[in-house]
Structure formats: structure tokens, C-alpha cells
Design an enzyme around this catalytic site. Structure first.
Site, PDB file in Angstrom:
ATOM      1  N   GLU A   1      -4.919   3.616   6.072  1.00 40.07           N
ATOM      2  CA  GLU A   1      -4.884   3.376   4.628  1.00 40.07           C
ATOM      3  C   GLU A   1      -5.593   4.516   3.909  1.00 40.07           C
ATOM      4  O   GLU A   1      -5.228   4.885   2.803  1.00 40.07           O
ATOM      5  CB  GLU A   1      -5.544   2.039   4.278  1.00 40.07           C
ATOM      6  CG  GLU A   1      -5.442   1.676   2.814  1.00 40.07           C
ATOM      7  CD  GLU A   1      -5.783   0.230   2.526  1.00 40.07           C
ATOM      8  OE1 GLU A   1      -6.383  -0.025   1.472  1.00 40.07           O
ATOM      9  OE2 GLU A   1      -5.444  -0.650   3.343  1.00 40.07           O
TER      10      GLU A   1
ATOM     11  N   SER B   1     -11.295   0.320   3.001  1.00 41.15           N
ATOM     12  CA  SER B   1     -10.495  -0.123   4.148  1.00 41.15           C
ATOM     13  C   SER B   1      -9.870   1.084   4.844  1.00 41.15           C
ATOM     14  O   SER B   1      -9.183   1.885   4.222  1.00 41.15           O
ATOM     15  CB  SER B   1      -9.392  -1.082   3.701  1.00 41.15           C
ATOM     16  OG  SER B   1      -9.944  -2.282   3.200  1.00 41.15           O
TER      17      SER B   1
ATOM     18  N   ARG C   1       0.813  -1.218   0.000  1.00 43.04           N
ATOM     19  CA  ARG C   1       0.000   0.000   0.000  1.00 43.04           C
ATOM     20  C   ARG C   1       0.849   1.272   0.000  1.00 43.04           C
ATOM     21  O   ARG C   1       0.515   2.269   0.646  1.00 43.04           O
ATOM     22  CB  ARG C   1      -0.959   0.002   1.202  1.00 43.04           C
ATOM     23  CG  ARG C   1      -1.947  -1.138   1.224  1.00 43.04           C
ATOM     24  CD  ARG C   1      -2.919  -1.088   0.057  1.00 43.04           C
ATOM     25  NE  ARG C   1      -3.849  -2.208   0.104  1.00 43.04           N
ATOM     26  CZ  ARG C   1      -3.653  -3.387  -0.480  1.00 43.04           C
ATOM     27  NH1 ARG C   1      -2.534  -3.586  -1.179  1.00 43.04           N
ATOM     28  NH2 ARG C   1      -4.549  -4.350  -0.401  1.00 43.04           N
TER      29      ARG C   1
END
Length: 320
Positions: A299, A229, A180
Site C-alpha cells: 500500500e 498501513s 486503494r
């Protein structure tokens, strides 16, 4: 915010632009959370040439913020100073097959469109994009992934503009991908990329895409106002498991809630402010830290200024 004053201050510098400049733009209209403050000036360039002209025209001391479709974004209530740039689908949303196993896509192309194009061409490896509600620019920046596949596995080359409006191209290795994350300079604005998959039977691709969609509909609150998320998965565990163990499933602050359906999804139940959402997120981080010693990492991208008197400290100031 004094957006028109900023536009007037730059005057002739912006005169030749073909894109749209909007002062004091309401960011809650474009983010999936439907919350947050104003952008001082919102700019949608007509195409890459127009974007380059804009970057050359705006002095470097004026802040620039690039946003995508707003699916993974929390805008703070105090708004965003300077210019907020959003690439339009018209100028940056084209996608095409460039070889039997390669796809070129503009940064504003929806991830789902790339998955659909790959299916049409019999190119495997892109089914995971069917479950990501963002655009290619964001996928490149954060190495978006789902169902065990990440963007870095498909990227061949990325095209971008730097702060001076110069074209830069980067290989997969130069993007510096990790979970990520991309190590590409923050000031770069991605405009397109070339991806590579592999030849695969269309029925197999379609089955994989259907499985992705069925999974999302079964376990994720996809019809809520959510940013997806909320936290990255810590090494060796899942964020939702740690959130659940800390007793935060369904936790609510103001109009913000950790979804009872999937507790790593934060939702706006209808009245949440940016403050509510971020305070809820930091409350969850603090409780997980206290319960398990794990420091969850956001995130969701949080941008802009806090409203005066409503700053939110990381972990609510709890440091263990």
C-alpha cells in the site's frame, strides 16, 4: 545527484517560474519514515498557473515525480532522478464549502482539514478523513479510506493538469476507482476536487470523528516514524492477521521494524535506511507467501532508485 546541472541545462525555460527549485533536496526531511535519498531537483509551484508553466517548460524525456506530504511514501536510498514536484499548502491548500453538502479542496489540503470543515458545516460522510494523515491529492490517487469508508464514495469531480500543462476534469466514474487504486493516468497531477456528503447533525459527526481518533490512538503506532498501513488487505482477510500468523509481528531488519503494536505498520526505530524498510517489507511478503500462499500487495508507494548493490527483489526472489 547533479540537481544544479539539470537546472542550468534548462536555463531560460525555468526563468519565469515563481515557485521554488531546490537541487539535491533531502527527501528524508519530508517523508514520515525519515529515510531515503535525494531528489535531483525539488520543485514547489506557487499555484496551478505556475505548475502549468513548469510542465510546459520541462521536456517530456525528463522524469517527473509527484509527492504529497510524505505520509505513505518510501524513498529509496539511490534518490529520485529528474524533478520531484510537491504542491504547497499556500498554492493548493484551500478548502471551502461550495453548497450545503459539497466541499471543494485543493490537492495539498490535509485530509483532517476536510473532515474539520465538514464538521463545521454539518456535512456527514467525511469523518474517516480525520484518521488519515495525508493530503487530498494522495487520497484521490489511491482512493484512501478508513473505517469502512473510501474517497470514491465522496468524489464528484477532480481537476488535474496533464504532462503538457493542460487542464483536465474527471468525473467520479472517469477516475476508475477500486480498492486503494485509481485508474486515472499516472502522469496527471491532481490540483483540486469537489466532494459531496450529506446533511448530518454536528454532534453525530463529532462522535464519529472522536471514535476514529480513539481507535487510531489505541491500536496504531501514530507517534512513530511510520508510513501507515504497509500492505493492502487481501480479499477475505486482513493484512495484519496474515503478517501475525507468519510470525512477523515485531520483526526487525536494521533500523526497520514491523510494529509490535500493529504489525501492518512498518516503523523506523531511528536508524533505518530506505533499504532496511523495503527489505523488511519484502521479507514479510515472502514469509506470508510461504505460510499462507497470499501475495501481499504494497500500500505504501515506493519511489526512486536503489543504491548500487542494494536492490531488493519482490518477495526476496521467492516465487511459489
Amino acid at each position: 545527484m547533479h540537481g544544479q546541472a539539470l537546472i542550468d541545462r534548462l536555463g531560460d525555460r525555468l526563468a519565469g517560474l515563481r515557485g521554488r527549485l531546490t537541487p539535491n533536496a533531502e527527501m528524508d526531511k519530508i517523508t514520515w519514515f525519515r529515510a531515503g535519498g535525494l531528489a535531483e531537483v525539488f520543485f514547489q509551484p506557487a499555484d496551478e498557473e505556475d505548475l502549468a508553466a513548469f510542465l510546459r517548460a520541462v521536456p517530456e524525456e525528463i522524469p517527473l515525480t509527484i509527492v504529497g506530504v510524505g505520509s505513505n511514501l518510501l524513498v529509496r536510498d539511490g534518490g529520485i532522478p529528474g524533478f520531484v514536484i510537491r504542491l504547497s499548502a499556500k498554492g493548493f491548500g484551500e478548502a471551502e464549502i461550495v453548497s450545503p453538502i459539497r466541499i471543494k479542496a485543493g490537492a495539498a489540503t490535509p485530509d483532517k482539514r476536510v473532515a474539520a470543515l465538514a464538521l463545521e458545516a454539518g456535512i456527514g460522510g467525511f469523518h474517516f478523513y480525520h484518521g488519515i494523515p495525508g493530503a487530498i491529492g494522495g487520497a484521490l490517487r489511491m482512493n484512501a479510506g478508513a473505517n469502512g469508508v473510501e474517497t470514491r464514495e465522496r468524489v464528484v469531480e477532480v481537476r488535474a493538469l496533464d504532462r503538457k500543462g493542460n487542464v483536465q476534469t474527471m468525473s467520479n466514474a472517469e477516475m476508475g476507482y477500486a480498492y486503494r487504486h485509481s485508474a486515472a493516468p499516472v502522469g496527471l497531477i491532481f490540483t483540486s476536487a469537489v466532494f459531496e456528503g450529506f446533511a448530518e447533525d454536528k454532534a453525530t459527526i463529532k462522535a464519529a470523528m472522536d471514535a476514529v481518533q480513539n481507535h487510531r490512538e489505541t491500536v496504531q503506532p501514530i507517534r512513530e516514524k511510520t508510513g501507515g498501513s504497509t500492505f493492502k488487505n487481501p480479499e477475505g482477510t486482513s493484512a495484519w492477521k496474515e503478517i501475525d500468523k507468519a510470525g512477523c509481528r515485531g520483526l526487525m531488519i536494521g533500523g526497520a521494524q514491523m510494529s509490535p503494536m500493529h504489525c501492518n505498520f512498518m516503523i523506523n526505530t531511528g536508524t533505518a535506511t530506505g533499504y532496511d524498510l523495503e527489505y523488511l517489507g519484502e521479507t514479510v511478503r515472502a514469509r506470508v507467501l510461504e505460510h499462507s500462499g497470499i501475495r501481499l500487495q504494497w500500500e505504501i508507494k515506493r519511489i526512486g532508485n536503489f543504491r548500487p548493490g542494494h536492490a531488493v527483489q519482490e518477495f526476496l526472489g521467492q516465487l511459489l
